[in-house]
Design an enzyme around this catalytic site. Structure first.
Site, PDB file in Angstrom:
ATOM      1  N   SER A  23       0.826  -1.209   0.000  1.00 46.59           N
ATOM      2  CA  SER A  23       0.000   0.000   0.000  1.00 46.59           C
ATOM      3  C   SER A  23       0.858   1.256   0.000  1.00 46.59           C
ATOM      4  CB  SER A  23      -0.951   0.000   1.200  1.00 46.59           C
ATOM      5  OG  SER A  23      -0.227  -0.130   2.415  1.00 46.59           O
ATOM      6  N   ASN A 110      -2.632  -1.945  13.423  1.00 46.49           N
ATOM      7  CA  ASN A 110      -4.089  -1.775  13.365  1.00 46.49           C
ATOM      8  C   ASN A 110      -4.551  -0.481  14.035  1.00 46.49           C
ATOM      9  OD1 ASN A 110      -3.857  -4.250  12.224  1.00 46.49           O
ATOM     10  ND2 ASN A 110      -4.844  -5.401  13.873  1.00 46.49           N
ATOM     11  N   HIS A 156     -38.956  23.294 -12.523  1.00 43.40           N
ATOM     12  CA  HIS A 156     -39.121  22.332 -13.630  1.00 43.40           C
ATOM     13  C   HIS A 156     -38.383  22.804 -14.877  1.00 43.40           C
ATOM     14  CE1 HIS A 156     -42.519  20.589 -11.305  1.00 43.40           C
ATOM     15  NE2 HIS A 156     -42.745  21.864 -11.031  1.00 43.40           N
ATOM     16  N   GLU A 290     -17.906  21.213 -17.163  1.00 43.26           N
ATOM     17  CA  GLU A 290     -18.327  19.837 -17.459  1.00 43.26           C
ATOM     18  C   GLU A 290     -17.539  18.840 -16.621  1.00 43.26           C
ATOM     19  OE1 GLU A 290     -19.690  19.721 -22.043  1.00 43.26           O
ATOM     20  OE2 GLU A 290     -17.690  20.485 -21.701  1.00 43.26           O
ATOM     21  N   GLN A 322      -7.480  -1.809   4.030  1.00 44.98           N
ATOM     22  CA  GLN A 322      -6.438  -1.081   3.308  1.00 44.98           C
ATOM     23  C   GLN A 322      -7.012  -0.357   2.081  1.00 44.98           C
ATOM     24  OE1 GLN A 322      -2.419  -2.789   3.065  1.00 44.98           O
ATOM     25  NE2 GLN A 322      -2.747  -2.925   0.860  1.00 44.98           N
TER      26      GLN A 322
HETATM   27  N1  ARG Z   1      -1.385  -1.124   5.210  1.00 45.59           N
HETATM   28  C1  ARG Z   1      -2.358  -1.525   6.153  1.00 45.59           C
HETATM   29  C2  ARG Z   1      -3.672  -0.793   5.922  1.00 45.59           C
HETATM   30  O1  ARG Z   1      -3.656   0.140   5.213  1.00 45.59           O
HETATM   31  C3  ARG Z   1      -1.863  -1.232   7.529  1.00 45.59           C
HETATM   32  C4  ARG Z   1      -2.382  -2.135   8.586  1.00 45.59           C
HETATM   33  C5  ARG Z   1      -1.869  -3.502   8.368  1.00 45.59           C
HETATM   34  N2  ARG Z   1      -2.156  -4.336   9.525  1.00 45.59           N
HETATM   35  C6  ARG Z   1      -2.025  -5.648   9.457  1.00 45.59           C
HETATM   36  N3  ARG Z   1      -2.276  -6.302  10.522  1.00 45.59           N
HETATM   37  N4  ARG Z   1      -1.662  -6.254   8.358  1.00 45.59           N
HETATM   38  O2  ARG Z   1      -4.711  -1.144   6.422  1.00 45.59           O
END
Ligand code: ARG
Length: 460
Positions: A23, A110, A156, A290, A322
């Protein structure tokens, strides 16, 4: 490279998986928030004697240096390092060795990603609020200059009644004000701290969640550690707020596109905000408007996509989450760009006074004014409505305006009609007759302009 979580694994990650699960390509945008959260977390760890003061100072100095490197683009993004959290941590370990590995004490990605996202969303809300104010001011600042201009208001998409141009502008101020209120309300639920919930159950270490929440400027701690890690309601709310902003912008864009056609001839869009055709030399196309209208679709899609993303998730963190970030980042970038462009176009669209004037007395915009004249003379509304309907029919059939009917013709409907009837006919008279609170009566509109100037801090 050895992964942070590789202890239990006996096989290396498949390269496809690294590419598929990363990510960093989008969550790098959270680097400031990630580092801000980490600095506060380090302070909390020291405060709770989980690390020493010297360790805290070293961690914070290193985090600040890493932030600078990110800003200068000196930290290369590596797929195998997954996300922004691991990039920061890796940089920390490279600088500090073992000490770098202490920062993640009593923290999980987390609660970390939930914290980062809330910090980011809080800033995004504040930024959108500023952009909304700029756009409101763009509308407000036109009010005095356009005060004398009378426009047909439509229902309208048929000509309904005459209104002052600033009455239109202030209608937009109202809409965007509600958007600001919604964002402010959403912000209350965004501004709560999940940090310290760790993975899902909290931690056995003696942390102080209130300390870290305060450091980060959150106004509350999210109590339940399960809820704290997986609540994304705040993002859905934020996406909805953005959706309504986009929807308001899209409606405005559509209106101005219509107004600027040669069929309407109400508005001339500035050349600088139009584009040409590659084949038809005469064309001046409203592409900017637009695209404002078109981009709205993506933002509304974000609301739908987020809710779909969340709908099947049991409590707890899931990697699905994610996927929330690219959606919200895109919606935010889109709405920000639309607001910026709108605030630049609004002051520059010139009302075509001649074009407006030419057709202003067409379409019987004064019919309601005539009806209310009859009501003031004691005629029940239903009867008055029918009488005016017949008078309008007579005028249409003889290709005249209401003001061109003779007094005898008016009196054929009702002997109560006097020659003063001409004083309520024609759009100017119709507007001058208005008096209700919030109407297009010139005094009412003036009062509202003053009110808005005070509200937005615009000098008079
Ligand atoms: N890149 C992850 C997200 O955006 C971060 C959290 C990942 N946590 C895990 N336990 N794999 O959600």
């Amino acid at each position: 490279m050895q992964k942070r979580w590789a202890g239990v694994f006996t096989e290396a990650t498949h390269p496809l998986v690294e590419k598929f699960t990363e990510s960093i390509s989008f969550d790098w945008r959270l680097f400031r928030q990630d580092i801000e959260g980490s600095i506060a977390h380090a302070e909390m760890l020291a405060h709770c004697h989980l690390i020493t003061q010297e360790e805290k100072d070293a961690l914070i100095a290193a985090l600040q240096a890493i932030r600078e490197k990110f800003e200068k683009g000196e930290i290369p993004f590596r797929q195998e390092l997954e996300d922004i959290h691991l990039h920061v941590e890796q940089a920390l370990v490279e600088q500090l060795g073992d000490l770098g590995g202490k920062l993640h004490t009593a923290r999980s990605r987390n609660d970390q990603v939930a914290t980062d996202l809330r910090l980011w969303t809080r800033e995004a809300i504040d930024q959108l609020d500023r952009s909304l104010v700029s756009l409101q001011k763009a509308f407000l600042n036109r009010c005095d200059r356009d005060f004398e201009v009378i426009l047909p208001a439509y229902t309208h998409l048929r000509r309904a009644q005459a209104v002052l141009a600033p009455h239109y502008w202030l209608a937009y101020c109202e809409r965007f004000q509600r958007d600001r209120e919604r964002l402010a309300d959403c912000r209350r639920r965004v501004n709560r701290c999940p940090l310290g919930a760790a993975a899902i159950a909290g931690t056995s270490l003696p942390i102080d969640r209130f300390f870290v929440a305060e450091k980060l400027g959150f106004n509350e701690v999210i109590v339940n550690s399960i809820d704290a890690t997986c609540d994304r309601d705040f993002l859905v709310e934020f996406a909805f707020c953005m959706g309504l902003i986009a929807l308001h912008l899209s409606g405005w864009a559509e209106e101005w596109i219509l107004w600027s056609t040669s069929e309407f001839r109400f508005l001339r869009l500035p050349d600088a905000f139009c584009t040409g055709s590659s084949i038809m030399p005469q064309k001046r196309n409203p592409d900017v408007l637009e695209l404002v209208r078109g981009k709205c679709g993506r933002v509304l899609g974000c609301v739908q996509a987020l809710m779909t993303l969340l709908k099947g998730l049991p409590l707890g963190y899931h990697r699905d989450l994610q996927e929330d970030k690219p959606l919200v980042f895109d919606a935010f970038d889109t709405v920000s760009a639309c607001l910026e462009v709108a605030a630049a176009v609004v002051p520059q669209g010139e009302l075509d006074r001649q074009g407006i004037e030419k057709q202003l007395e067409e379409g019987y915009l004064d019919a309601t004014s005539l009806m209310e004249y009859l009501i003031r003379r004691g005629i029940p509304q239903r009867n008055a409505h029918a009488m005016v309907g017949r008078l309008v029919r007579r005028a249409i059939d003889s290709n005249r305006r209401l003001a061109e009917l003779s007094l005898e013709e008016f009196q054929s409907e009702s002997p109560d009609i006097g020659s003063d009837v001409y004083g309520v006919l024609g759009v100017r008279n119709a507007i001058a007759q208005m008096r209700s609170y919030g109407s297009t009566a010139p005094e009412e509109v003036s009062k509202q302009i003053q009110l808005w100037k005070a509200r937005l801090g615009v000098s008079t």
